[in-house]
Design an enzyme around this catalytic site. Structure first.
Site, PDB file in Angstrom:
ATOM      1  N   LYS A  14       0.739  -1.176   0.034  1.00  0.00           N
ATOM      2  CA  LYS A  14      -0.011  -0.086   0.047  1.00  0.00           C
ATOM      3  C   LYS A  14       0.947   1.297  -0.234  1.00  0.00           C
ATOM      4  O   LYS A  14       1.570   1.459   0.781  1.00  0.00           O
ATOM      5  CB  LYS A  14      -0.716  -0.041   1.049  1.00  0.00           C
ATOM      6  N   LYS A  19       7.784   0.954   1.883  1.00  0.00           N
ATOM      7  CA  LYS A  19       7.928   0.235  -0.010  1.00  0.00           C
ATOM      8  C   LYS A  19       9.697   0.186  -0.374  1.00  0.00           C
ATOM      9  O   LYS A  19      10.084  -0.402   0.144  1.00  0.00           O
ATOM     10  CB  LYS A  19       7.261  -0.238  -0.717  1.00  0.00           C
ATOM     11  N   LYS A  45       5.168   8.774  -8.451  1.00  0.00           N
ATOM     12  CA  LYS A  45       5.516   9.877  -7.595  1.00  0.00           C
ATOM     13  C   LYS A  45       7.357   9.768  -7.666  1.00  0.00           C
ATOM     14  O   LYS A  45       8.061  10.739  -7.456  1.00  0.00           O
ATOM     15  CB  LYS A  45       5.441   9.627  -6.146  1.00  0.00           C
TER      16      LYS A  45
END
Lengths: 291, 436
Positions: A14, A19, A45
């Site tokens: 998520k 991550k 991003k």
């Protein structure tokens, strides 16, 4: 497709779950062990590899593709800590275009540029955007691009739901040559019940937890310096946690096809855990319970 | 439920919308899609509809987006294309139509159209990705666009003349005889004192659409005209008269009588006109009589086409010409509520006679139905020619795709259309008997 060079690993989870931090620290730990590593951020991003390269700017694959007709590997990559080759797929601004197709186009370009033949990596880590919302985000685990997928989750229910969604995607693509699941990385472990909750989810879905990463100020502090924990505080316990994860990924190639929970099962499971957590937090003492 | 489809004759929504916009003089369509959509429209649509396709090539403006527009959004490409189109092509109205990729990506088309309006360019838009449906849905979407967006654009719309009748449901090119059919319907309306608003055709510009909201009535000649008529009824309270098909021959008289009653027109004038036209038609029948009996015109027929054509032509052949409707195939996927009415109407054209009615757009399924019906003449699209040859019976191309005829202003609607049909069908039957 030519013979695959290096072990290709996709890391999902998520958004905001950690991550990129986890992936970058694993990359750093693998590099520290002497391996040649490529980390590819598959997120519009474009901040997957920031802490590997001191926060310096790196043009994304898609931005470069948009600006110039001929793209070279050196235009879209930067060498970060320990020689990790950093690449950001990039993508459109939020609310415009198709980020899913973007990942597809970026991966195709890297293959056309013969990146893996040129760099000859031991490991390629794909850091993929949060929920697998559409086909584009499943590209790294389709078509045999990555061999193994790992999912990063906290004990937050939304993170678990996202992990379950990834299991669905693995379950769908693995039988036709897609990546299989390497395991679950439990991140931001703070609450005492967190490991048990994530263990239970892993058990119910036929997967395993390969490491528990405690929530730590050291991580936040290292990030503010634009570095991984491995680089900034190599002697810390947190650095050792990441090294252990890297070691596991290096030494264990066992994979499974997970059995994701369906909607009602997941709701029931979450409700039961919700009740248990509430009791712990509220200090409910059951009759006859030993104190 | 799913099955493969062979030789479909229904193109996609984008093409349906283009077919409508291209049929209004002064409207300049701008496609926002990948390259190929406009060409495909030409190759699979206009070029297969009676040999009257645009000279040279399809000159349609298109943004021809590439992968970078898919990834980063194609809005800016559309903005550029719209600007260039306005510079190069003079038009009364620029109509943006979208394809699958740009809709999947979620390009903000209304915002682009709004930008155009802010520059004082007359711009409308229709979201027409192929996945929204087939060519008929495209006609719906384009008509809806014009009905909903034009009043905003032309706040100075002139009042419509009294007795103005909008005609809905004829899809250009999907009905290869659309020009002729519209002209004849217009002639019929004029004859009883009404003012036809054909909306489509070389002499029908944006002014016709400007007047449409002020019409006295919407005349709907296929299921695909129901939506625009309903929209106008909701917005302006315009009543409508709905037929399930084209009025061919005597059915034209019934239509004119209904219109006269509904709109309070002079019944004597209408009666005189109907009598005159009917008498003329009878004279044509009389002229045909010798060939009719000598060459054995009276036979079973198979008819394949859109619902409006099958109703119009099928009833005329069955009720007025004495042929027997053996196999009727409707290819335009009419909505469920219309199907029931069509079944009731078409299976009883000749009472006591067993008519097989099939709803299909599958070439093979249609060929099987015709084959098993063993009709003595086949009327359909050029896709049915093969099975007619196989059966060794005469064939007349009357529906899309139509590749072996030039159609300019021929039509099969009304009294004149009935005579044209007698000539065309008679000719193929005659030619067949001579070749034996």
């Amino acid at each position: 497709m030519s013979e695959k060079i290096g072990k290709h690993i996709a890391i999902y989870g998520k958004g905001g779950i950690g991550k990129s931090t986890t992936t970058s620290n694993i990359s750093a730990a693998l590099a520290e062990s002497g391996y040649r590593v490529i980390q590819i951020g598959c997120d519009p991003k474009s901040d997957s590899t920031t802490i590997l390269r001191g926060g310096n700017d790196l043009p994304t694959v898609l931005d470069t593709l948009r600006e110039q007709s001929k793209v070279r590997i050196e235009d879209i990559s930067a060498v970060g800590f320990g020689g990790v080759l950093c690449i950001e797929a990039g993508g459109p601004v939020p609310g415009v275009g198709c980020a899913g197709r973007g990942i597809n186009a970026a991966v195709e370009l890297l293959q056309e540029l013969k990146l893996f033949d040129e760099f000859k990596p031991d490991f390629v880590l794909y850091d993929v955007l949060g929920d697998v919302v559409c086909g584009g985000f499943a590209v790294p685990i389709r078509d045999g691009l990555a061999d193994r997928a790992f999912v990063v989750t906290s004990s937050d229910f939304m993170a678990i739901f996202a992990a379950n969604n990834l299991f669905k995607a693995v379950n769908k693509y693995a039988p036709s040559g897609g990546a299989r699941l390497g395991g679950v990385i439990a991140n931001s472990i703070l609450a005492p019940y967190a490991p048990a909750l994530i263990d239970d989810f892993a058990g119910k879905t036929g997967s395993q937890v390969i490491g528990y990463v405690p929530r730590s100020l050291v991580v936040a502090q290292s990030e503010l310096y634009g570095q991984t924990v491995i680089e900034a505080v190599p002697q810390s316990e947190q650095a050792q946690v990441y090294r252990n994860l890297a070691k596991f990924i290096d030494e264990n190639e066992e994979t499974v096809i997970p059995k994701p929970l369906n909607g009602p099962e997941l709701k029931k499971w979450a409700r039961e855990w919700g009740d248990r957590i509430f009791e712990v937090e509220a200090g409910v003492v059951h009759e006859m319970a030993s104190i | 439920m799913s099955h493969h489809l062979e030789g479909s004759r229904n193109s996609c929504a984008l093409h349906g919308a283009l077919q409508l916009f291209e049929s209004i003089a002064g409207v300049v369509p701008v496609i926002h899609s990948t390259s190929g959509c406009g060409v495909q429209h030409y190759l699979g649509g206009t070029r297969l509809s009676g040999g009257n396709d645009p000279f040279g090539s399809p000159a349609v403006s298109s943004s021809n987006i590439g992968e970078k527009h898919v990834v980063f959004g194609g809005g800016s490409r559309l903005r550029e294309q719209l600007k260039n189109t306005v510079k190069v092509v003079q038009g009364d109205l620029y109509a943006i139509v979208t394809g699958c990729s740009t809709e999947m990506v979620g390009d903000d088309i209304p915002a682009m159209a709004k930008e155009g309006l802010e520059q004082d360019w007359p711009v409308v838009y229709a979201n027409t990705p192929g996945f929204r449906g087939d060519v008929h849905q495209g006609y719906h979407l384009a008509a809806k666009t014009l009905i909903e967006q034009l009043p905003e654009l032309w706040k100075d719309a002139e009042p419509a003349p009294a007795g103005l009748i909008n005609i809905w449901g004829i899809i250009p090119d999907q009905d290869p005889f659309w020009r002729g059919n519209l002209d004849e319907l217009g002639r019929l309306l004029e004859a009883i004192g009404l003012v036809p608003n054909l909306l489509l055709g070389g002499d029908q510009g944006t002014a016709a659409w400007k007047r449409a909201p002020g019409a006295a009535l919407n005349l709907v000649v296929s299921p695909w005209g129901e939506l625009p008529a309903r929209l106008l009824e909701e917005c302006y309270g315009t009543p409508s008269l709905s037929l399930e098909g084209l009025p061919v021959g005597a059915a034209a008289g019934i239509l004119l009588t209904r219109l006269t009653e509904q709109l309070g027109l002079d019944p004597l004038r209408t009666e005189e006109f109907i009598n005159r036209e009917q008498a003329r038609l009878q004279r044509q029948f009389a002229l045909l009589a010798d060939s009719y009996y000598r060459k054995g015109f009276q036979r079973e027929f198979a008819l394949v086409g859109e619902s409006s054509q099958v109703v119009g032509i099928g009833e005329f052949l069955g009720k007025s010409l004495g042929l027997l409707p053996r196999t009727l195939v409707i290819t335009d996927n009419p909505p469920e509520h219309v199907r029931e009415a069509l079944v009731n109407r078409l299976t009883t054209i000749v009472p006591g006679y067993d008519t097989e009615l099939v709803f299909s757009e599958d070439r093979a399924e249609i060929a099987d139905a015709i084959r098993s019906g063993q009709a003595g003449v086949v009327l359909g699209s050029s896709l049915e020619q093969e099975v007619a040859v196989e059966l060794g019976v005469p064939f007349l191309a009357v529906s899309f795709p139509l590749t072996n005829r030039i159609v300019l202003d021929r039509g099969y609607a009304g009294y004149r259309g009935a005579v044209a049909l007698l000539e065309d069908l008679g000719s193929v039957i005659l030619a067949d008997s001579l070749s034996v």
